[in-house]
Design a protein around this motif. Structure first.
Motif, PDB file in Angstrom:
ATOM      1  N   ARG A 236      -1.640  12.109  -5.238  1.00 22.79           N
ATOM      2  CA  ARG A 236      -0.509  12.284  -4.338  1.00 22.79           C
ATOM      3  C   ARG A 236      -1.016  12.072  -2.911  1.00 22.79           C
ATOM      4  N   PRO A 237      -0.137  11.708  -1.995  1.00 23.72           N
ATOM      5  CA  PRO A 237      -0.563  11.551  -0.610  1.00 23.72           C
ATOM      6  C   PRO A 237      -1.210  12.835  -0.085  1.00 23.72           C
ATOM      7  N   GLY A 238      -2.302  12.689   0.609  1.00 19.36           N
ATOM      8  CA  GLY A 238      -3.027  13.847   1.115  1.00 19.36           C
ATOM      9  C   GLY A 238      -4.299  14.137   0.351  1.00 19.36           C
TER      10      GLY A 238
ATOM     11  N   LEU B  20      -4.022   2.966   9.275  1.00 22.22           N
ATOM     12  CA  LEU B  20      -2.880   2.160   8.860  1.00 22.22           C
ATOM     13  C   LEU B  20      -3.096   1.566   7.472  1.00 22.22           C
ATOM     14  N   GLY B  21      -4.345   1.309   7.110  1.00 21.22           N
ATOM     15  CA  GLY B  21      -4.640   0.785   5.785  1.00 21.22           C
ATOM     16  C   GLY B  21      -4.422   1.792   4.675  1.00 21.22           C
ATOM     17  N   ARG B  22      -4.273   3.054   5.026  1.00 15.88           N
ATOM     18  CA  ARG B  22      -4.053   4.113   4.028  1.00 15.88           C
ATOM     19  C   ARG B  22      -2.573   4.385   3.781  1.00 15.88           C
ATOM     20  N   LEU B  23      -1.704   3.746   4.547  1.00 12.25           N
ATOM     21  CA  LEU B  23      -0.271   4.021   4.457  1.00 12.25           C
ATOM     22  C   LEU B  23       0.485   2.779   4.002  1.00 12.25           C
ATOM     23  N   PRO B  24       1.476   2.930   3.128  1.00 18.15           N
ATOM     24  CA  PRO B  24       2.223   1.768   2.633  1.00 18.15           C
ATOM     25  C   PRO B  24       3.286   1.326   3.625  1.00 18.15           C
TER      26      PRO B  24
ATOM     27  N   VAL C 184      -8.587   2.928   0.227  1.00 21.52           N
ATOM     28  CA  VAL C 184      -8.498   3.624  -1.063  1.00 21.52           C
ATOM     29  C   VAL C 184      -7.279   4.543  -1.132  1.00 21.52           C
ATOM     30  N   ALA C 185      -7.016   5.286  -0.062  1.00 23.19           N
ATOM     31  CA  ALA C 185      -5.946   6.286  -0.092  1.00 23.19           C
ATOM     32  C   ALA C 185      -4.562   5.684  -0.258  1.00 23.19           C
ATOM     33  N   LEU C 186      -4.416   4.388  -0.015  1.00 26.95           N
ATOM     34  CA  LEU C 186      -3.119   3.751  -0.266  1.00 26.95           C
ATOM     35  C   LEU C 186      -2.747   3.886  -1.734  1.00 26.95           C
ATOM     36  N   GLY C 187      -3.743   3.947  -2.607  1.00 30.08           N
ATOM     37  CA  GLY C 187      -3.486   4.102  -4.035  1.00 30.08           C
ATOM     38  C   GLY C 187      -2.743   5.376  -4.384  1.00 30.08           C
ATOM     39  N   ASP C 188      -2.913   6.427  -3.583  1.00 34.68           N
ATOM     40  CA  ASP C 188      -2.205   7.681  -3.854  1.00 34.68           C
ATOM     41  C   ASP C 188      -0.694   7.513  -3.674  1.00 34.68           C
ATOM     42  N   HIS C 189      -0.295   6.799  -2.640  1.00 37.41           N
ATOM     43  CA  HIS C 189       1.132   6.543  -2.404  1.00 37.41           C
ATOM     44  C   HIS C 189       1.709   5.662  -3.511  1.00 37.41           C
ATOM     45  N   ILE C 190       0.953   4.644  -3.897  1.00 35.91           N
ATOM     46  CA  ILE C 190       1.417   3.753  -4.970  1.00 35.91           C
ATOM     47  C   ILE C 190       1.524   4.509  -6.282  1.00 35.91           C
ATOM     48  N   ALA C 191       0.533   5.370  -6.569  1.00 37.40           N
ATOM     49  CA  ALA C 191       0.549   6.154  -7.805  1.00 37.40           C
ATOM     50  C   ALA C 191       1.749   7.080  -7.866  1.00 37.40           C
TER      51      ALA C 191
END
Length: 257
Positions: free
Chosen positions: A193-195, A91-95, A153-160
């Motif tokens: 990007r996500p993934g 859940l911490g990886r998803l916005p 960390v992966a949350l940054g991909d969605h934000i980017a």
């Protein structure tokens, strides 16, 4: 005059100058000395507190906006509490909502994430962002920063992706240890990007001056990685940090700031 033999405590005292590890703690009977036991418990408590300490987002936002990159957007993950964040890394990886993140189309974006040590972000986040801005602003366009809470960390991909940046630099609180509770890490991902996985990122860790890596030195490493990622067309396992070898080849003295 005959010299007395060196005591174990004298021997370890010299080695301790080069490490924060617990070495040569001594003995009191068949146990550790009381002072060392109390110090260990204090360090353990500090590490636990660093994980659970809530981030003062308003205070950090003011410090970040003083760097001069524009208004700061805020994002939370889908973890609804600190307890859920710790139990559910996914859940911490998803916005939760990205509607407040403006599309900038800049070359580089910054995400300041609380991670596993909000204390580290509070202590070092704004100063490290300032060093990164000074190092990169004359060569790249920089997006307004985003503060992310209950974030992996992966949350940054969605934000980017929402920012529309070519490279994202995530500043995140690292897992506290029994030697350091306020260490900050940087994760650089080119074409985010996500993934994306950790194999697609480059990490710079242990940023916590004065004992750890300094802000300016970390910023120089990011600058080198960013230039390399743009030449290579990707970041991650194929991209190496050559800053130390380059410095040694040029005769530069490497120092921890």
């Amino acid at each position: 005059m005959e010299q007395s033999p060196e005591t174990p405590q004298d021997f370890w005292a010299e080695l301790r100058r080069s490490t924060q590890a617990r070495i040569g703690l001594g003995r009191a009977g068949d146990a550790l000395p009381t002072e060392q036991i109390l110090e260990f418990r204090s360090a353990h408590a500090a590490a636990r507190d660093a994980v659970h300490q809530p981030l003062d987002v308003d205070l950090l936002a003011g410090q970040v906006e003083a760097v001069g990159l524009g208004p700061t957007a805020r994002v939370t993950s889908r973890a609804t509490s600190r307890a859920e964040y710790l139990r559910r890394p996914d859940l911490g990886r998803l916005p939760d909502d990205l509607s407040g993140v403006p599309h900038s189309g800049a070359e580089v974006g910054f995400v300041l994430a609380d991670g596993l040590s909000p204390r580290a972000l509070a202590d070092h986040g704004a100063a490290l962002l300032s060093a990164l801005t000074s190092e990169l602003s004359d060569r790249y366009s920089l997006a307004p920063p985003v503060i992310a809470t209950e974030a992996r960390v992966a949350l940054g991909d969605h934000i980017a992706e929402a920012l529309g940046v070519a490279t994202v630099v995530v500043l995140i609180g690292e897992r506290p240890g029994l030697s350091v509770a306020d260490s900050l890490g940087i994760y650089l991902t080119h074409l985010p990007r996500p993934g994306r996985t950790d194999a697609d990122r480059n990490c710079i860790s242990n940023i916590h001056p004065p004992e750890g890596l300094g802000y300016q030195q970390a910023a120089r490493v990011v600058s080198g990685l960013l230039a390399g990622a743009r030449r290579l067309g990707r970041s991650g396992v194929d991209l190496k940090d050559t800053s130390r070898s380059d410095a040694l080849a040029s005769g530069e003295v490497l120092t921890i700031e």
